[in-house]
Write an enzyme that holds these catalytic residues in place. Sequence first.
Site, mmCIF file in Angstrom:
data_model
loop_
_atom_site.group_PDB
_atom_site.id
_atom_site.type_symbol
_atom_site.label_atom_id
_atom_site.label_comp_id
_atom_site.label_asym_id
_atom_site.label_seq_id
_atom_site.Cartn_x
_atom_site.Cartn_y
_atom_site.Cartn_z
ATOM 1 N N LYS A 48 0.836 -1.205 0.000
ATOM 2 C CA LYS A 48 0.000 0.000 0.000
ATOM 3 C C LYS A 48 0.869 1.252 0.000
ATOM 4 C CE LYS A 48 -3.735 -2.532 2.171
ATOM 5 N NZ LYS A 48 -4.281 -3.052 3.412
ATOM 6 N N GLN A 108 -4.116 -1.627 9.683
ATOM 7 C CA GLN A 108 -4.022 -2.951 9.066
ATOM 8 C C GLN A 108 -4.643 -3.971 10.021
ATOM 9 O OE1 GLN A 108 -2.896 -3.600 5.925
ATOM 10 N NE2 GLN A 108 -3.560 -5.708 6.255
ATOM 11 N N ASP A 111 -10.588 3.430 4.650
ATOM 12 C CA ASP A 111 -10.729 1.980 4.501
ATOM 13 C C ASP A 111 -12.168 1.548 4.825
ATOM 14 O OD1 ASP A 111 -9.577 -0.467 3.845
ATOM 15 O OD2 ASP A 111 -9.006 -0.925 5.912
#
Length: 282
Positions: free
Chosen positions: A55, A99, A122
């Site tokens: 990413k 994450q 996200d």
Amino acid sequence: MSQAQLMDGTALARRIVEDTAKRAADLKDRTGAAPCLATVLVGEDPASVTYVRMKQNRCRKAGIESRHVALPAATTTAELVGTLRALSEDPTVHGILLQHPVGPHIDERAAFEAIDPRKDVDGVTLSSYSAMSFGLPGFVSCTPGGIMRLLDEYDVDPAGKRAVVVGRSAILGKPVGMLLLGRDATVTYCHSRTKDLSSVVREADIVVAAVGRPRLIRGEDVKPGAVVIDAGYNPGNVGDVDFDTAVTRAGLITPVPGGVGPMTIAVLLEQTVAAAERRPGV
Ligand code: NAP
């Protein structure tokens, strides 16, 4: 034997990233600062380390700054919440990605909720989820968002179609079903307790496989001409759909790899730039 058209996620993702890079450069010209995505990783799980690095690399290529916060595996919920709150309040950070999964000793929901929804690129907060469910503006979970973009790219209008989503995780199955419902599909969710999965799949005009079980969706259960979206990614580059048979029956199908996978990061980058564009004073 007929062959389905492949839905090329690699090509679409490339175009989205190119457009995103232009918007990032424009924003930098106008404001003097590039969009910035903060990535937060707890511990050193090798797969998570690889995902975060990927990413960051993609961010860099698109002209998005990335700031990485690496926390030790023993980080407590309170410490992680503190880190995410500080990033939420930092005006130089525009998007935040935690994450996950985080370790079992951490209250993941509490951590997600420490992310300011305006930076939740996200799409993991309850606020983002409810906005998506109500069809209100907000950030969507990236893989479901990417799936909807693929459908649009190939002119698949979900309205009135029977959509079957296999899998109901909070980041993938559930939200993609909500997005399809928002576009007027008739949605059925399947999960590990579903009886006779085959008979449900056989009804579907659109099948979304989001399970994590190699080739669970049998090609012979795919309705002729159906749209088959395989979000599964299993060891050996194998999806959740038995591709070789499904491709002979479907009208459109995503390959694995090169279908849904590349779309996730593209949507993440796009939402990061959108977050930077939408902040007050820009
Ligand atoms: P997950 O959290 O493990 O959820 C799996 C879902 O599948 C659950 O809802 C589970 O049902 C259901 N399920 C399990 N066995 C089943 C069966 N035999 N029949 C029907 N349903 C069954 O997984 P996830 O995070 O959603 O990920 C799913 C897949 O997508 C994985 O392969 C993952 O690698 C992939 N993925 C790809 C991307 C990408 O960027 N392309 C992103 C995220 C995930 P219950 O709820 O009843 O347990």
